[in-house]
Design a protein around this motif. Sequence first.
Motif, short mmCIF file in Angstrom:
data_model
loop_
_atom_site.label_atom_id
_atom_site.label_comp_id
_atom_site.label_asym_id
_atom_site.label_seq_id
_atom_site.Cartn_x
_atom_site.Cartn_y
_atom_site.Cartn_z
N VAL A 147 2.56 -10.98 6.50
CA VAL A 147 3.84 -10.45 5.74
C VAL A 147 4.48 -11.39 5.07
CG1 VAL A 147 6.09 -9.93 7.18
CG2 VAL A 147 4.16 -8.75 7.74
N VAL A 148 5.73 -12.03 4.39
CA VAL A 148 6.22 -12.67 3.73
C VAL A 148 8.01 -12.64 3.86
CG1 VAL A 148 6.07 -14.06 1.22
CG2 VAL A 148 4.60 -13.58 2.22
N GLY A 149 7.98 -13.75 3.95
CA GLY A 149 9.53 -13.94 4.11
C GLY A 149 10.39 -14.99 4.03
N ASN A 150 11.48 -14.88 3.51
CA ASN A 150 12.18 -16.23 3.04
C ASN A 150 13.55 -16.63 3.91
OD1 ASN A 150 14.36 -14.81 3.25
ND2 ASN A 150 15.06 -14.99 1.17
N GLY A 151 13.10 -15.85 5.37
CA GLY A 151 14.32 -16.34 6.25
C GLY A 151 15.74 -15.91 6.58
N SER A 152 15.90 -15.93 5.93
CA SER A 152 17.43 -15.33 5.59
C SER A 152 17.61 -13.84 5.08
CB SER A 152 17.47 -16.75 4.70
OG SER A 152 17.21 -16.38 3.00
N GLY A 153 16.64 -12.81 4.82
CA GLY A 153 16.90 -11.48 5.14
C GLY A 153 16.18 -10.84 3.85
N TRP A 181 5.77 -7.05 2.56
CA TRP A 181 3.96 -7.13 3.63
C TRP A 181 2.96 -7.11 1.37
CZ3 TRP A 181 0.89 -3.23 2.91
CH2 TRP A 181 0.91 -1.68 2.53
N GLY A 182 1.88 -7.60 2.80
CA GLY A 182 0.91 -7.67 1.32
C GLY A 182 -0.29 -6.93 2.11
N TYR A 183 -1.68 -6.00 1.68
CA TYR A 183 -2.80 -6.30 1.99
C TYR A 183 -3.72 -6.89 0.90
CZ TYR A 183 -6.35 -3.49 4.45
OH TYR A 183 -6.71 -3.09 5.76
N LYS A 215 0.45 -12.93 -2.53
CA LYS A 215 0.79 -12.64 -3.69
C LYS A 215 1.49 -11.09 -3.85
CE LYS A 215 -0.41 -13.10 -8.90
NZ LYS A 215 -2.05 -13.42 -9.38
N GLN A 216 0.75 -10.37 -3.25
CA GLN A 216 1.11 -8.81 -3.49
C GLN A 216 2.77 -8.84 -2.36
OE1 GLN A 216 -1.19 -5.95 -1.34
NE2 GLN A 216 0.01 -4.20 -2.13
N ALA A 271 5.86 0.63 9.30
CA ALA A 271 6.84 1.56 10.34
C ALA A 271 8.36 0.69 10.22
CB ALA A 271 6.53 2.23 11.71
N THR A 272 8.15 -0.83 10.45
CA THR A 272 8.95 -1.53 10.56
C THR A 272 10.36 -2.10 9.64
OG1 THR A 272 7.91 -2.90 12.46
CG2 THR A 272 10.06 -4.59 12.00
N LEU A 273 9.12 -2.01 8.26
CA LEU A 273 9.99 -2.07 7.34
C LEU A 273 10.37 -1.11 6.90
CD1 LEU A 273 6.74 -4.43 5.38
CD2 LEU A 273 9.73 -5.28 5.74
N ASP A 274 10.41 0.09 6.97
CA ASP A 274 10.71 0.52 6.89
C ASP A 274 12.64 1.52 7.44
OD1 ASP A 274 11.14 4.58 6.10
OD2 ASP A 274 10.88 4.73 8.15
#
Length: 177
Positions: free
Chosen positions: A48-54, A58-60, A75-76, A149-152
């Motif tokens: 899981v990748v994020g910028n910490g501000s919204g 996710w990638g596999y 990368k994905q 499910a969380t990203l949904d």
Amino acid sequence: MSNARNKRNNKNEEQGLDADLLDRVVKIKRCAAVVKGGRRFSFAAMVVVGNGSGQVGWGYGKANEVPPSVQKAQKQASRSMIHVPLVEGSIPHQVWGRYGAARVLLIPAGAGTGIIAGQAVRAVCEACGIHDILTKSYGTNNPVTLVKATLDAMSKLRTREQIAALRGLNPDDLIEA
């Protein structure tokens, strides 16, 4: 602290990721294929990748070794990011997310509550920049399915202003529940 952050930023730049992205490895699976000479192992990584501000994604990734599989997943994930509206370090309203057999309930919490969540949902919330949230997962406990499910659920979040704009109203005209 800043030295560790610089090392992480250098590592992210080498892998082709932005320096301001946070990455969390949710799950690494080892897969075995039985061949004539024995077993051949490969690895699959969920990141899981994020910028910490919204922003969160996710990638596999799958490869014969762990580091390349993590890099592929990162990368994905950086390509599949979504925007999540945040209100004072939490989410704007309660929301359900579903993927397969997993159902996830996200509930906004007051300041100082922290992230009350399991490992997979916590990784998504931390990468997104959420500081206060209550969560509950139902159904399967598969981390891959819980992340989806969380990203949904997070993709269904709307702020008061967004809802007012959709209805053609002034945000002040909405009734406080």
